[in-house]
Write a protein that holds these residues in place. Sequence first.
Motif, PDB file in Angstrom:
ATOM      1  N   ILE A  98      14.842  22.404  -4.446  1.00 45.87           N
ATOM      2  CA  ILE A  98      15.072  22.384  -5.887  1.00 45.87           C
ATOM      3  C   ILE A  98      15.438  23.798  -6.297  1.00 45.87           C
ATOM      4  O   ILE A  98      14.670  24.740  -6.072  1.00 45.87           O
ATOM      5  N   ASP A  99      16.641  23.954  -6.870  1.00 41.28           N
ATOM      6  CA  ASP A  99      17.100  25.284  -7.273  1.00 41.28           C
ATOM      7  C   ASP A  99      17.849  25.200  -8.598  1.00 41.28           C
ATOM      8  O   ASP A  99      17.829  24.165  -9.262  1.00 41.28           O
ATOM      9  N   GLU A 100      18.518  26.267  -8.964  1.00 38.09           N
ATOM     10  CA  GLU A 100      19.241  26.336 -10.236  1.00 38.09           C
ATOM     11  C   GLU A 100      20.413  25.359 -10.285  1.00 38.09           C
ATOM     12  O   GLU A 100      20.827  24.935 -11.362  1.00 38.09           O
ATOM     13  N   GLN A 101      20.977  24.993  -9.144  1.00 38.12           N
ATOM     14  CA  GLN A 101      22.103  24.054  -9.111  1.00 38.12           C
ATOM     15  C   GLN A 101      21.641  22.611  -9.290  1.00 38.12           C
ATOM     16  O   GLN A 101      22.304  21.829  -9.950  1.00 38.12           O
ATOM     17  N   GLY A 102      20.551  22.256  -8.649  1.00 30.26           N
ATOM     18  CA  GLY A 102      20.074  20.888  -8.720  1.00 30.26           C
ATOM     19  C   GLY A 102      19.015  20.597  -7.678  1.00 30.26           C
ATOM     20  O   GLY A 102      18.277  21.476  -7.247  1.00 30.26           O
ATOM     21  N   ILE A 103      18.991  19.336  -7.256  1.00 28.65           N
ATOM     22  CA  ILE A 103      18.011  18.864  -6.288  1.00 28.65           C
ATOM     23  C   ILE A 103      18.757  18.414  -5.039  1.00 28.65           C
ATOM     24  O   ILE A 103      19.602  17.526  -5.105  1.00 28.65           O
ATOM     25  N   LEU A 104      18.456  19.042  -3.916  1.00 27.04           N
ATOM     26  CA  LEU A 104      19.104  18.725  -2.650  1.00 27.04           C
ATOM     27  C   LEU A 104      18.105  18.017  -1.751  1.00 27.04           C
ATOM     28  O   LEU A 104      16.992  18.495  -1.527  1.00 27.04           O
ATOM     29  N   THR A 105      18.504  16.848  -1.249  1.00 24.80           N
ATOM     30  CA  THR A 105      17.682  16.071  -0.335  1.00 24.80           C
ATOM     31  C   THR A 105      18.416  16.006   0.995  1.00 24.80           C
ATOM     32  O   THR A 105      19.545  15.510   1.054  1.00 24.80           O
ATOM     33  N   GLU A 106      17.779  16.495   2.057  1.00 24.96           N
ATOM     34  CA  GLU A 106      18.414  16.527   3.376  1.00 24.96           C
ATOM     35  C   GLU A 106      17.521  15.875   4.414  1.00 24.96           C
ATOM     36  O   GLU A 106      16.321  16.134   4.475  1.00 24.96           O
ATOM     37  N   SER A 107      18.129  15.027   5.223  1.00 23.14           N
ATOM     38  CA  SER A 107      17.452  14.459   6.384  1.00 23.14           C
ATOM     39  C   SER A 107      18.513  14.158   7.428  1.00 23.14           C
ATOM     40  O   SER A 107      19.699  14.418   7.215  1.00 23.14           O
ATOM     41  N   PHE A 108      18.082  13.599   8.533  1.00 19.98           N
ATOM     42  CA  PHE A 108      19.032  13.248   9.591  1.00 19.98           C
ATOM     43  C   PHE A 108      20.048  12.224   9.097  1.00 19.98           C
ATOM     44  O   PHE A 108      21.200  12.229   9.502  1.00 19.98           O
ATOM     45  N   HIS A 109      19.616  11.340   8.194  1.00 22.33           N
ATOM     46  CA  HIS A 109      20.453  10.229   7.769  1.00 22.33           C
ATOM     47  C   HIS A 109      21.219  10.463   6.476  1.00 22.33           C
ATOM     48  O   HIS A 109      22.178   9.759   6.209  1.00 22.33           O
ATOM     49  N   ILE A 110      20.782  11.408   5.648  1.00 25.71           N
ATOM     50  CA  ILE A 110      21.441  11.581   4.359  1.00 25.71           C
ATOM     51  C   ILE A 110      21.328  13.019   3.864  1.00 25.71           C
ATOM     52  O   ILE A 110      20.334  13.688   4.106  1.00 25.71           O
ATOM     53  N   ASN A 111      22.395  13.471   3.223  1.00 26.39           N
ATOM     54  CA  ASN A 111      22.400  14.736   2.489  1.00 26.39           C
ATOM     55  C   ASN A 111      22.897  14.402   1.096  1.00 26.39           C
ATOM     56  O   ASN A 111      24.027  13.938   0.930  1.00 26.39           O
ATOM     57  N   ASN A 112      22.060  14.627   0.099  1.00 28.01           N
ATOM     58  CA  ASN A 112      22.393  14.227  -1.257  1.00 28.01           C
ATOM     59  C   ASN A 112      22.024  15.339  -2.216  1.00 28.01           C
ATOM     60  O   ASN A 112      20.952  15.922  -2.108  1.00 28.01           O
ATOM     61  N   ARG A 113      22.914  15.644  -3.160  1.00 31.59           N
ATOM     62  CA  ARG A 113      22.619  16.645  -4.184  1.00 31.59           C
ATOM     63  C   ARG A 113      22.793  16.017  -5.559  1.00 31.59           C
ATOM     64  O   ARG A 113      23.801  15.396  -5.843  1.00 31.59           O
ATOM     65  N   ILE A 114      21.773  16.198  -6.392  1.00 33.59           N
ATOM     66  CA  ILE A 114      21.838  15.813  -7.791  1.00 33.59           C
ATOM     67  C   ILE A 114      21.964  17.116  -8.580  1.00 33.59           C
ATOM     68  O   ILE A 114      21.068  17.956  -8.542  1.00 33.59           O
ATOM     69  N   LEU A 115      23.082  17.292  -9.258  1.00 31.00           N
ATOM     70  CA  LEU A 115      23.299  18.502 -10.050  1.00 31.00           C
ATOM     71  C   LEU A 115      22.579  18.378 -11.386  1.00 31.00           C
ATOM     72  O   LEU A 115      22.534  17.298 -11.981  1.00 31.00           O
ATOM     73  N   TRP A 116      22.046  19.507 -11.859  1.00 27.76           N
ATOM     74  CA  TRP A 116      21.351  19.486 -13.149  1.00 27.76           C
ATOM     75  C   TRP A 116      22.309  19.088 -14.262  1.00 27.76           C
ATOM     76  O   TRP A 116      21.892  18.491 -15.261  1.00 27.76           O
ATOM     77  N   ALA A 117      23.591  19.387 -14.098  1.00 25.66           N
ATOM     78  CA  ALA A 117      24.581  19.012 -15.118  1.00 25.66           C
ATOM     79  C   ALA A 117      24.707  17.495 -15.237  1.00 25.66           C
ATOM     80  O   ALA A 117      25.079  16.981 -16.301  1.00 25.66           O
ATOM     81  N   ASP A 118      24.410  16.761 -14.162  1.00 23.61           N
ATOM     82  CA  ASP A 118      24.507  15.298 -14.161  1.00 23.61           C
ATOM     83  C   ASP A 118      23.215  14.620 -14.611  1.00 23.61           C
ATOM     84  O   ASP A 118      23.206  13.421 -14.873  1.00 23.61           O
ATOM     85  N   VAL A 119      22.123  15.370 -14.672  1.00 24.75           N
ATOM     86  CA  VAL A 119      20.822  14.806 -15.049  1.00 24.75           C
ATOM     87  C   VAL A 119      20.826  14.500 -16.545  1.00 24.75           C
ATOM     88  O   VAL A 119      21.149  15.358 -17.367  1.00 24.75           O
ATOM     89  N   THR A 120      20.491  13.263 -16.882  1.00 29.29           N
ATOM     90  CA  THR A 120      20.458  12.857 -18.284  1.00 29.29           C
ATOM     91  C   THR A 120      19.042  12.849 -18.849  1.00 29.29           C
ATOM     92  O   THR A 120      18.852  12.973 -20.050  1.00 29.29           O
ATOM     93  N   ARG A 121      18.053  12.705 -17.968  1.00 31.17           N
ATOM     94  CA  ARG A 121      16.667  12.649 -18.429  1.00 31.17           C
ATOM     95  C   ARG A 121      15.736  12.870 -17.247  1.00 31.17           C
ATOM     96  O   ARG A 121      16.007  12.439 -16.132  1.00 31.17           O
ATOM     97  N   VAL A 122      14.615  13.530 -17.514  1.00 29.99           N
ATOM     98  CA  VAL A 122      13.548  13.691 -16.525  1.00 29.99           C
ATOM     99  C   VAL A 122      12.279  13.140 -17.162  1.00 29.99           C
ATOM    100  O   VAL A 122      11.875  13.592 -18.229  1.00 29.99           O
ATOM    101  N   THR A 123      11.681  12.149 -16.521  1.00 24.77           N
ATOM    102  CA  THR A 123      10.453  11.549 -17.029  1.00 24.77           C
ATOM    103  C   THR A 123       9.324  11.859 -16.060  1.00 24.77           C
ATOM    104  O   THR A 123       9.424  11.562 -14.870  1.00 24.77           O
ATOM    105  N   GLU A 124       8.255  12.456 -16.569  1.00 24.23           N
ATOM    106  CA  GLU A 124       7.106  12.755 -15.728  1.00 24.23           C
ATOM    107  C   GLU A 124       6.176  11.554 -15.716  1.00 24.23           C
ATOM    108  O   GLU A 124       5.823  11.019 -16.759  1.00 24.23           O
TER     109      GLU A 124
END
Length: 171
Positions: A98-124
């Motif tokens: 988790i950094d200033e760009q967004g949320i990066l998820t990495e594993s053997f099977h998938i690499n996915n980045r969610i950019l903060w610019a694309d985030v519409t809502r965060v619910t705790e």
Amino acid sequence: MTQSSSYTASFTLDKAHYSECYTQSSTLSHDKKTYFKANVLTVFGLIILLATPVNPYAAWFVIALGLLETISVYYHKPWWVIRQMLSKASHSEVKLTIDEQGILTESFHINNRILWADVTRVTETDLGFLIYFSLGKTAMGKDIASKSYISKSCLSDDATAFIGQKNPTVA
């Protein structure tokens, strides 16, 4: 001066993780409205069976569909968890950044980045965060939205506070 923040964590995609994901992100409720389709199918099958000269096999088929729908709603969580456990990603280690760009998820099977610019809502939630984000637009101009769940169990207190600050719905 802005300080660059980056938080790294890792977790395993196991049954406990999948169960927590479902519990915290599911919107399915077990009320009368949820079972409406199953009840309609069952009643319709009974009407066909008792009040029409149609082949009883067709009526029993419709009744069986109603019962199957009832079972699928009732056992929705275990069925979802089992399907995730049967996936190729199950039991793999996932690195979360988790950094200033967004949320990066990495594993053997998938690499996915969610950019903060694309985030519409965060619910705790009690145990984590639901991240709602946009995937773009369809050819007809409709937004394509998705959500992702991040468990607090793998996050530090600083990372939890950082995600809370990135909520675009907070002014």
